[in-house]
Each structure stands twice: as C-alpha cells, then as structure tokens.
Design a protein around this motif. Structure first.
Motif, PDB file in Angstrom:
ATOM      1  N   THR A  30      -1.375   6.023   3.728  1.00 59.85           N
ATOM      2  CA  THR A  30      -0.402   4.966   4.032  1.00 59.85           C
ATOM      3  C   THR A  30       0.920   5.235   3.332  1.00 59.85           C
ATOM      4  O   THR A  30       1.997   5.025   3.899  1.00 59.85           O
TER       5      THR A  30
ATOM      6  N   GLU B 214      -7.156   6.252   1.864  1.00 67.81           N
ATOM      7  CA  GLU B 214      -6.423   5.422   2.823  1.00 67.81           C
ATOM      8  C   GLU B 214      -5.062   5.028   2.260  1.00 67.81           C
ATOM      9  O   GLU B 214      -4.045   5.042   2.977  1.00 67.81           O
ATOM     10  N   ARG B 215      -5.005   4.674   0.979  1.00 69.85           N
ATOM     11  CA  ARG B 215      -3.728   4.311   0.360  1.00 69.85           C
ATOM     12  C   ARG B 215      -2.783   5.516   0.314  1.00 69.85           C
ATOM     13  O   ARG B 215      -1.573   5.374   0.529  1.00 69.85           O
TER      14      ARG B 215
ATOM     15  N   THR C  39       0.824  -1.210   0.000  1.00 66.07           N
ATOM     16  CA  THR C  39       0.000   0.000   0.000  1.00 66.07           C
ATOM     17  C   THR C  39       0.858   1.261   0.000  1.00 66.07           C
ATOM     18  O   THR C  39       0.362   2.344  -0.256  1.00 66.07           O
ATOM     19  N   ALA C  40       2.157   1.130   0.321  1.00 66.73           N
ATOM     20  CA  ALA C  40       3.057   2.275   0.287  1.00 66.73           C
ATOM     21  C   ALA C  40       3.709   2.446  -1.083  1.00 66.73           C
ATOM     22  O   ALA C  40       4.400   3.426  -1.314  1.00 66.73           O
TER      23      ALA C  40
ATOM     24  N   GLN D 271       4.203   5.344   5.537  1.00 71.20           N
ATOM     25  CA  GLN D 271       5.107   4.201   5.437  1.00 71.20           C
ATOM     26  C   GLN D 271       6.131   4.334   4.311  1.00 71.20           C
ATOM     27  O   GLN D 271       7.037   3.520   4.219  1.00 71.20           O
TER      28      GLN D 271
END
Length: 381
Positions: free
Chosen positions: A293, A289-290, A67-68, A297
């Motif tokens: 993230t 949300e992605r 997701t990062a 991250q």
C-alpha cells in the motif's frame, strides 16, 4: 487498533516483496551510493531519497492514507524506477526502520522493500534488492529477522534440538521468503558449500533462504521437521518448507527432493521445485499488505507524463469543486428568494426578509432567515 489476522488476499503476481536487517554502521549511505552508481550507469531511470515525515505529508498520486504512512520508527524512504524487458516499468519503495525498542546493540536497521511491475513478475529480471543494496559480501544488508540467518549464503541449523525446532518454527511463520533445508550426505568441499541459491534466476535469488544440516544432523533434523511441520528430511536430499499457516496447494512429497549432489554442479531438480513453489499463490500478510500500500499510495517519483496527468487531474478536481460551490450558492440564493416571495404573499404587515448578501459580523443570511420565520411561531402575532 490493528488486528492480528492473516489477510485472505494473495500476493499479486506483479509484486516482489522482501525485508531484512542491515547490521552495518551506515545503511542509508550504502543505499545512496548504490542508487547513484546505478543511475550513472543507466540501470535506473531515476530515484528519490525522502525524509519519512515529508514523504507522508506530500503523497502525490493519492489522498493521504494511514497505511501509506511509513510510521514513527521510519528513518528514511527511498524510491527507484527502472525498466526491464525494454519497456516494462518497475517501481520500488524501500524504507529503513529503527529496531523495535532498541533492546540490544547489534540489532541493526530493519528494511522493508516492495516492488511492482507493469506486468506479471519474471524471475529472470534483476533482483530489486540489488537496485538498492550493493551485491557485495562487505555490506551486511542481507540478515533475516531470525538471528543467525542470512540471504546469499548457507545457514547451518543449530546443534541443539530445541533451538533447531525454534529455528524452523520462526522461519515458516508468515514468512516473506522461501525456506529450503538441504542435508549434506557427507561433508562437502568448497564447491559443495556454495549455496544452491546461486543457481536460481536473479529475481528469485533473494527470495530464497537456504538452511543446511550437517551429515550427523540427519536424525535430529528429521525428528524436528516431523514434530514441527509434519515433514520428513531425506538423507542427502532437500525439503522446501511450507509457510504457516500452510497453503492448501502445498504438497510435501512434491516439494521433497531425494538426492542433491553438493559437488558444485547445478541441482536441476531442486532448482525446478523451488521455482515451482515460488510460483504458488501465497497469502498477503498484514505487514506485506502495508508495504504494498505504501508503494502504491505513497509514490512520489513521477515520470514527465505522470506529472502532466497529475496536474490535469488536479485542474479537473479544482474545477469540479468550484462548480459544486457555485451550484450550492445558487441553490441557496434561489431558496432564499422563494422564501421571501412566500412571506410577501402571506399578507400585509409581515416583515420582509433581508436580501441575501455578504455575511455580517452579527450573523449570517441563514440566521436572518431563521429569525424572520420565528415570528410565525406565535399565532397571535
């Protein structure tokens, strides 16, 4: 495979999220020029310009997470860090993307921006968008995902009934922005055509998109809103549109303003309602949300203190890994010695196990132990 879902998680009150399209020829160059100028002026502490592949491979603070990863269509990754209210650090992450499929010319370059502060976001802080993009009408970075809609200006509703309803539907579906529809009671002059968003605090200004209905669109706008959103459009007033799915805290009457005077003066009631709506909790969509993230991250722009803390944490990690390897080796050796002693006590004539040592080309210590124990499988031997 990613699932189509609406995340039950809400947007953190420390975050600022935005996305749009840049229709100019050199979007990344526009970002670089703005970042260089703001760093030279002391507005930014620092910034980074990263290739997306290298950015994904060299995640610093966290182990690599899918997701990062900015994804295969990413063109460039930018990071910037600045301070607000003297000592509050803001970190921001902007990624530019090629349009999906390149269906037609003029789609522009898509961008996604996520920023997060060390404390609750204050709308009076500077807009993260203007840290990356120049706040100039000559740079077309502010186009919304829906064609024909922009930030920083008034967007007149389509004349056609079906197009108008589609516009409302598209703008409220999992939107990252606050959408406001203002009806002109009469045709305003140049001062009245000024966007009401200019009266908003800087940190909120680029989170609001303003739509306008002309005087003759009163009935068609009211009908479309009633059909699509169960709302009414007051003549000469304004409505703040809910997002889809609708937040249970949304109160249609509360976020309807009956009179908005478009004479260049500040529409105080409307500005207050917009700020109140923007402060409501809202769901964190999968795309948002992605983006958040990736910011958390996939961060690379470390301060000297963060670099020292990171180096120290890596030393601790390596020491723990080495200790675990040493402990495993000692336990393995103790087990082998215990097995050797047990075999020696079993009686004469039992072959002794080789001493555990470096692995040979024809086998490992474990295979030697397995062969020796295999001799006891047959009771006649």
């Amino acid at each position: 495979m990613a699932k189509n879902r609406t995340s039950p998680i809400t947007v953190p009150d420390t975050a600022w999220l935005g996305r749009g399209r840049h229709l100019g020829p050199e979007p990344e160059q526009d970002v670089r020029r703005n970042l260089i100028a703001l760093k030279a002026a002391g507005v930014l502490d620092d910034f980074l310009d990263l290739d997306p592949v290298e950015a994904a491979r060299s995640t610093v603070l966290h182990p690599r997470d899918e997701t990062a990863d900015p994804g295969p269509s990413a063109r460039r990754v930018f990071e910037a860090r600045w301070r607000v209210a003297d000592d509050v650090t803001v970190r921001a992450h902007l990624t530019t993307y090629d349009p999906e499929g390149r269906r037609k010319d003029g789609d522009g370059v898509t961008w996604v921006l996520a920023a997060e502060a060390e404390r609750v976001w204050d709308p009076h802080w500077p807009s993260p968008a203007t840290m990356f993009w120049p706040d100039s009408d000559r740079v077309p970075w502010d186009h919304y995902a829906v064609p024909g809609v922009r930030l920083r200006t008034t967007n007149y509703l389509p004349k056609d009934d079906d197009e108008l309803r589609h516009r409302l539907r598209d703008c409220t579906r999992e939107s990252w922005y606050v959408h406001v529809v203002v009806h002109e009671a009469m045709t305003p002059d140049a001062r009245g055509r000024q966007p009401v968003t200019t009266f908003l605090p800087p940190g909120l200004r680029h989170r609001v998109i303003e739509h306008r209905a002309t005087p003759e669109q009163a009935q068609i706008a009211d009908f479309a809103m009633k059909r699509e959103l169960k709302l009414r459009m007051p003549r000469g007033g304004a409505v703040i549109l809910p997002t889809a799915p609708q937040d249970p805290e949304y109160d249609a009457e509360r976020f309807t303003v009956r009179n908005v005077f478009l004479d260049g003066s500040e529409p105080v009631e409307l500005v207050e309602r917009i700020q109140e709506f923007a402060a409501l909790t809202r769901p964190l969509t999968p795309d948002a949300e992605r983006a958040l993230t990736r910011l958390r991250q996939g961060w690379h722009l470390l301060t000297p203190d963060e670099e020292l803390a990171h180096a120290q944490s890596m030393v601790v990690r390596y020491a723990e890994a080495l200790d675990a390897m040493t402990t495993s080796r000692d336990l393995y050796r103790e087990a082998a010695e215990a097995a050797q002693a047990a075999l020696a006590e079993a009686g004469d004539g039992v072959p002794r196990l080789p001493v555990i040592g470096p692995a040979r080309a024809d086998g490992s210590p474990l295979s030697a132990l397995t062969k020796a124990l295999g001799r006891f499988r047959d009771p006649h031997k």
